[in-house]
Each structure stands twice: as C-alpha cells, then as structure tokens.
Design an enzyme around this catalytic site. Structure first.
Site, mmCIF file in Angstrom:
data_model
loop_
_atom_site.group_PDB
_atom_site.id
_atom_site.type_symbol
_atom_site.label_atom_id
_atom_site.label_comp_id
_atom_site.label_asym_id
_atom_site.label_seq_id
_atom_site.Cartn_x
_atom_site.Cartn_y
_atom_site.Cartn_z
ATOM 1 N N THR A 182 0.874 -6.510 3.511
ATOM 2 C CA THR A 182 1.378 -7.820 2.860
ATOM 3 C C THR A 182 2.329 -8.643 3.966
ATOM 4 O OG1 THR A 182 3.327 -6.759 1.898
ATOM 5 C CG2 THR A 182 1.350 -6.369 0.835
ATOM 6 N N ASP A 183 2.318 -9.878 3.686
ATOM 7 C CA ASP A 183 3.465 -10.444 4.136
ATOM 8 C C ASP A 183 4.888 -10.245 3.514
ATOM 9 O OD1 ASP A 183 5.151 -12.452 5.556
ATOM 10 O OD2 ASP A 183 3.955 -14.187 4.842
ATOM 11 N N TRP A 184 5.908 -10.325 4.175
ATOM 12 C CA TRP A 184 7.118 -9.840 3.585
ATOM 13 C C TRP A 184 7.474 -10.372 2.262
ATOM 14 C CZ3 TRP A 184 5.602 -8.118 7.723
ATOM 15 C CH2 TRP A 184 5.875 -7.085 8.455
ATOM 16 N N ALA A 187 5.274 -10.387 -0.352
ATOM 17 C CA ALA A 187 3.995 -10.763 -0.689
ATOM 18 C C ALA A 187 3.268 -10.139 -1.821
ATOM 19 C CB ALA A 187 2.993 -11.114 0.124
#
Length: 801
Positions: free
Chosen positions: A229-231, A233
C-alpha cells in the site's frame, strides 16, 4: 535466511499476520527467532529521501543529504531511456550507501489534466513514453541490487480528496491508457514491488482490488514481486490480503493484525491467501538479503549526472535567433529564481540536496560577467514597485537580458492540485515590461508542469527547465551560452487554458471523478479536435536543424502477427552538434470503434555532428496496432489501412507511409456510434453527456460513496469539524500548518490554504501516516461513535505503552 517454504511452516499465524505490515514507518517486520531481517524502504523517485528517524509528516521532515536529480516531469522530456537507466543506477548506489533496499518510485500515472498536483512526479500524458522510461529507471536501480516500487496503481490522477475519491473509468481507457504504462514497466523490468494508489477505482479501493492486483497484475502481466500500500492507503486490510496486496505501510497499530487473525479463524479469509502474501514478503526480504553491492558513491559524478540530465531534458520553446548568448558579453539577469531556483516539487519526494547550483552560482563559476536584480519576490506580493522598477532600469540598459521565472513551491505540491497555469502576477509584470523595453528578452522557466505564457509573442526566446534538480543552474547556463545544445521535447501538451482539455469538466471532484473523456487526453484530444495549443506534445527546438528523408517499410501488407520494419535517414543540416528525439506514430484506420488520430509507438534520441547522417531503424510489433476489444476482453488488431508517421512532434510529421494489415481472426468490435455519438464527433467545445459515458462504461454510473453520520475510519475532518473532537483535531492541524508555513505573504497564505484543504479531506485512518499511533486513531473513532469508555481506554493504553 532459511528457505522460504521452511519458514512458512515454522511461522505462527500471529507472526504471519505481523509480517503483512511494517514494523514502523520505513521498515518491514523482522522475526529474529527465525533469522528474518527487516527491509528498509525510502522515498526516491528523483532522489533518495531517507528520513533521519521516527515517523514523517507529509514528507516534510528532514532527510539525509542526497543527490536531487530532475523530477520525472523533467527527465521525461529527454526521451532518453539510457539516461533514465543511469539515473536509476545512481539512485540505487546512494540507497545502498544509506542502508535502503527499496526505493519508492518511479511514478507512471498519466497526466490526465494539466492541474494535477502531483504531475511533477509523473512522466507524461502518453503511456508508452511513461512506461518505457520507467522500465529503464527500474532496470538501472535493480541492476545495482536495489528494488524499485512502481506507483501508484492505479488512476491517481488528482490530489483533491485522493484518499476517498473514486475514479470511474471505462475498461478500454483503463487498458489503453491508465494501465498501459504499468504494463510496459512490469513486463520489461519486473519491479520488486508495485504500490497501490490511494483512491477508489470503479467501486473498490485500489488497496483491496483483486481485479488490479490478482487478475491483471499477476495473472495477466506475470508480475512476480510484492504489492504494498501507499503510506496510509489501506482501507480494509482483510480485503487487501484477499486481493493480493501483501504489505501495509506504514505500521498502523494492532487493529489490522487482529482483523487478519479473526478473519482466518472465522473462515472469511483463507490461510492460503495469508500464506501467499507472506511468501511474497519473504521473497522481497530474500532479494534484499542477497544483494552483494557495496556502498560506493561519487557525489561529484552524481552531481555531474544531475547537471547532464537537466540539460538533456530542458526544452527550447522559442528562439528568434538570440540564443545561444555570448559568454564574453555582460549579461543582465533578472528574477529571484536566478538566486533561489525552483528545482524540485514538494511532498514525500522532497530531497535534501547534497549540493545546489543556482544560475547565479553557475554564472560566477563560468566567469560570465553579469549584473543582477531580483525583479520580484517569491511571495508574489503586489507591493513590489521598487523591486520591479530597479529591475526595469537594468533591462533598459542593453542585452543579453535573461529573466528567470516560474511557479513557486506554494503553487505545486503533493496533496493538492494546482490552482492555475499562470505565473505569479509579479513575474508576468516583470516579463511584460522588460520585453517592451528590450525585445531580445530571454525567459528561463522553472515549473513542474504546464504554464500559460501570455507574453510569448513579445520575448525573443523561452527555455523551459522544468524542475531540473540540484544542478539546474549549471545546466541552464550551459544551455544559454551554447555549451550544450537543447534537445528536450515536451512530454505533455501545453494548452492555452486548462479548460481547453476535456478532462477539465470532470476534474477535482471530492467524492467521484468520472473520466468521461475516455481515450481523449493530451495530444490524443487536441490533435483530433483541432484545438490550438501553445506547444504540442513532443515539441522542442534546437540550435541546429535536422532533416528526415528516405523512409522505407519492409512490407506494404502485414499478415497476422507480422512485424513492421522501418528505415529512414536523419541528417544534421546545421552548424552545431545536437540530439534529436525522433518519434514514431501510428495513425489508425476509420472503423466502427473510435480511436485517437495518432498514437506514439516508439522513439529514440540520436546524436549527430554537423553534416552527419544516420540511418535509423525501428521495428513495430502487432501489439502496437491493437486496441482493447470490450466484446472479447482482449487485445485486437483491426484489419485495414494504417499510416506510419515519423515526426519531430505530434503536430510536426516529417515522413509518412501507408501499410495494410490483413487478419483472418478479426472479431467484431463494439459499435457505439449510436449509443455514444459524442466519442465520434470531437470538436473544440466538446462535452460528453452522461448517457454517452454510461454507454462507454457499460452500465449506469453508481452514486458517489459519500460520508454519512455513521462514523468510521473513512470519516474525514470535514464530517466531524462540528464535534468537540473535530474542533480539537482541526485546531491542532491548523497550528501545525501555521508552524510549517509562517508569515502573512501570499505564498504562505496559499500554502496554508492548500494544506488545510488536504487535511480537510483526510479520513481518520490516514492519521497514522502522519505519525499518530493506531490506538489513538481507534480511541478518537470510539469517542465519535459515543463509545466513551472504549475510546478513553484506547487513549490510555497508548499513554502507558
């Protein structure tokens, strides 16, 4: 490290669940009892940003010094795969020196709209250019033993409400545009990791989309690496694991780990799904653990590479003959950007440069005599009469006259979309007035994206440096005095106005963004609709002239599966050595399925001495002619006549030839000419009715999934600011914003307003991204839901832990 399958047998379910999230902000979880080490990740699209310790706040905390290379929006204009591979290798060497195993980049999301706030981090409006350059950069990184993280998968094309907005995109546009750059990079370079985007896509968050991560990424494209995941997300971690999103970053507390354990125990999540994710985490650890590269960084060499990259990527937009300038003359230099250049964007990719060369520094180093006046202030204050008058007195004294200008930091950053294409009014006033006094005025521009240039006809030359990195000053001076010949070509269309692009009608919405324009973004639209633009895609001038001639195709008729070989000559007909970025387009036949009039299919950058000629060769695969057939859910090559175009830009076709494709396996394509006529009738005032878009999409567009009074982890500050908890959060957030952006000038006010908008649209779950412990977020949610004792308990637990 032990064999992975052996480790899987020895790990407890608790340990497996713990491995599916980071241990903190930048590291994966280590299991010492089994000898499983942690992997360190760091931001790195155009320069390593290893944080000095602890968590991070919106990418604004201090990081260790590193080389700041030009941003992707800049290097894309180089049209140079080998340059991007060199930059990737240099980034990896610096990562190794700082103990980083995975760099978070590159980003290949397309520039759907010129006001996209993160456009400076992305390569292009064209998927082939973006994908090819990303593949080259990934190869450069991973050849050194450092993993790349291709991002943001998928359709992160605006910053407004990026953590809750839903992108509604038809399948054909997804396949041909928004997923294509990812597909090219994955198939050519196999990045160690692929990162999710924040947004929803067609009904589900990217972080829990089995369609994206299982069906397309792994099964169709053959991706072998890890998905993370993006930070901040992550939305529903159990759904994410089931979808094949292996790693949640950063660690957000025990809540999601407990959810995984509970789901396995109650049977709603299979142990096989957990093991599949754990296996890929362990494979990443194994790759990082096996890397044998030793830290070795020559900072001088990297600074020289940054300067070369900036020079190779700069685009000469206009030259009436005034450039190159004579370095023996005394230059008049105006504009505060000459002293304090804009060289990178803001947010998570912001680099602490190990060196910084301003244009004034470079002029001194080159021993060029000059006189300087700032001409404007970076705060864009209207009360700068004295500053302007001082500059104009110099402007009237003679030439060469060079003005450095661009949009300040506060205009362009991750987290919010740009508010316009204009330079600050003080800068436009300086350029307009100086050009009236001196028609030989040269303007050097620094920006991460499209700019509107109302004074273009009044100045003699314009050099667009983009965001050129730490050596932008050196590169600019080398270009201005002719030490380097400009060779960059625009990787995105420069329209006159943002509203000239059809995506403008559906951009920046809070809850749902409908991609009604379909395939028609950038040059695909303006070239089809005949829209006048400031500069077309692929445009860029040189100090020399290139002549194209003698086009030959190896066949006039292609049977099914046959490749097309192309040859032609390129000659440098000028007096200076230079490089030309040759572009190969295919113009598609008339058919029952609508298409863009031309699409980029290949490119190359060629160096030629004065008078030198070279025969260039390209080979196009049948995939170059294919479109996504929604009737068969497959790529389809349509029979018929095609046109090959060899070009210097999307609107500067130098050579062309026709050929025919013959196929026996052609399957009927969707005919939407009656149900969606708008896509067959492009015009300068083109708008797509909802009914046409629904016909293209294949169903009715769902209602936006908006917040309600049932508080959840997706509740935003906008929905709780009337509550006591919301008021406290807002007060704290405003205080932090004010500390980051002090002052009363216009730049500070713009920055505070933009950051407030960003925080206003952040769901509660994203607070962990900014260093707030997960238990605190849980406590806040419980209090909002009226569960006072549970909320206080969670907050107290955080204090004692």
């Amino acid at each position: 490290m032990k064999p992975i399958e052996e480790l899987l047998e020895q790990l407890t379910l608790q340990e497996k669940a713990s491995l599916l999230a980071g241990s903190d902000f930048w590291n994966t979880k280590a299991i010492p009892r089994l000898g499983i080490p942690a992997v360190t990740l760091a931001d790195g699209p155009h320069g390593l940003r290893k944080h000095k310790g602890g968590s991070d706040v919106g990418g604004l905390n201090e990081s260790l010094p590193a080389t700041c290379f030009p941003t992707a929006s800049c290097t894309a204009a180089s049209f140079d795969r080998s340059l991007l591979q060199e930059i990737g290798a240099a980034l990896a060497k610096e990562a190794i020196a700082q103990g980083v195993q995975v760099l978070l980049g590159p980003g290949v999301n397309l520039k759907r709209h010129p006001l996209g706030g993160r456009n400076f981090e992305y390569f292009s409006e064209d998927p082939l250019l973006a994908g090819e350059l990303a593949a080259a950069m990934i190869t450069g990184m991973q050849n050194q033993g450092v993993g790349a993280s291709l991002k943001h998968f998928a359709c992160n094309n605006q910053e407004r409400a990026r953590l809750l907005n839903e992108s509604i995109v038809d399948e054909r546009s997804l396949r041909e545009l928004y997923l294509k750059a990812f597909e090219i990079a994955v198939k050519k370079a196999q990045p160690w990791t692929v990162m999710t985007s924040y947004n929803r896509l067609n009904g589900s968050y990217a972080s829990e989309s089995s369609y994206l991560f299982t069906e397309i990424l792994r099964k169709t494209w053959g991706f072998e690496g890890l998905a993370l995941t993006d930070w901040g997300a992550n939305n529903n971690r159990v759904a994410g694991v089931a979808a094949g999103v292996d790693l949640e970053m950063p660690y957000s507390g025990p809540r999601n780990e407990r959810a995984i354990l509970a789901a396995v125990e109650n049977g709603s999540l299979s142990l096989a799904a957990v093991d599949a994710c754990v296996r890929r985490v362990l494979q990443l650890v194994e790759k990082a653990d096996k890397s044998t590269m030793k830290p070795s960084v020559d900072w001088t060499v990297h600074d020289q590479l940054a300067a070369r990259a900036a020079a190779e990527s700069a685009v000469l937009l206009k030259n009436s003959g005034v450039l190159p300038l004579d370095p023996k003359e005394k230059w008049i230099v105006l504009g505060q950007f000459a002293e304090m250049p804009r060289y990178q964007g803001s947010g998570s990719s912001r680099v602490n440069p190990i060196n910084l060369s301003s244009p004034l520094d470079a002029l001194r180093a080159s021993e060029i005599d000059f006189v300087y006046a700032p001409g404007y202030g970076l705060d864009d204050s209207a009360a700068q009469t004295d500053t302007l008058e001082q500059a104009l007195k110099l402007a009237a004294t003679g030439r060469p006259l060079v003005i450095f200008a661009g949009q300040p930091d506060s205009y362009e950053s991750e987290g919010f979309d740009r508010r316009g294409l204009d330079l600050p009014s003080s800068q436009n006033a300086l350029i307009e007035s100086a050009a009236e006094l001196n028609p030989q005025t040269v303007v050097v521009l620094m920006s991460g994206g499209v700019l509107r240039l109302p004074w273009l006809d009044k100045v003699a030359a314009v050099l667009y440096m983009g965001l050129g990195g730490q050596a932008v000053g050196t590169a600019a001076v080398d270009l201005l005095c002719g030490k380097v010949n400009p060779s960059g070509k625009l990787a995105e269309t420069f329209p006159f106005n943002a509203e000239d692009m059809p995506a403008d009608a559906n951009f920046g919405e809070r809850w749902q963004t409908q991609y009604r324009e379909g395939l028609f973004i950038g040059y695909r639209y303006v070239d089809a609709a005949g829209i006048p633009v400031q500069f077309p895609f692929g445009f860029g001038l040189s100090y020399t002239n290139f002549v194209y001639s003698d086009l030959h195709l190896d066949a006039e008729t292609l049977s099914e599966g046959q490749q097309l070989s192309i040859r032609f000559k390129l000659r440098n007909a000028g007096q200076a050595a230079g490089k030309e970025s040759v572009q190969v387009y295919i113009s598609s036949p008339q058919s029952t399925v609508f298409k863009a009039p031309k699409t980029l299919q290949d490119f190359d950058k060629v160096y030629l001495e004065p008078g030198e000629s070279r025969e260039l060769q390209f080979t196009l695969d049948p995939a170059n002619f294919a479109f996504w057939n929604t009737n068969t859910n497959s790529w389809q090559v349509e029979p018929g006549e095609y046109q090959l175009q060899i070009a210097a830009s999307s609107q500067d076709i130098r050579l062309q030839a026709t050929f025919e494709v013959v196929t026996e396996s052609f399957v009927q394509v969707p005919d939407l000419s009656q149900k969606a006529p708008a896509y067959y009738q492009l015009s300068p005032d083109w708008q797509v009715p909802l009914a046409d878009f629904e016909a293209l999409y294949g169903s009715e567009i769902p209602e936006p999934a908006i917040a309600n009074d049932d508080y959840s982890m997706n509740t935003t500050l906008a929905e709780v600011e009337h509550t006591l908890i919301g008021k406290l959060i807002k007060r704290y957030g405003l205080r932090v914003i004010a500390q980051m952006n002090p002052g009363d000038d216009e730049a500070a006010q713009n920055a505070r307003a933009a950051m407030h908008e960003m925080i206003y649209d952040m769901p509660l779950r994203s607070m962990t991204m900014n260093g707030v412990p997960g238990t605190v977020v849980e406590g806040i949610l419980y209090l909002l839901q009226g569960k006072v004792f549970k909320g206080l308990g969670a907050l107290l637990k955080t204090l004692f832990d």
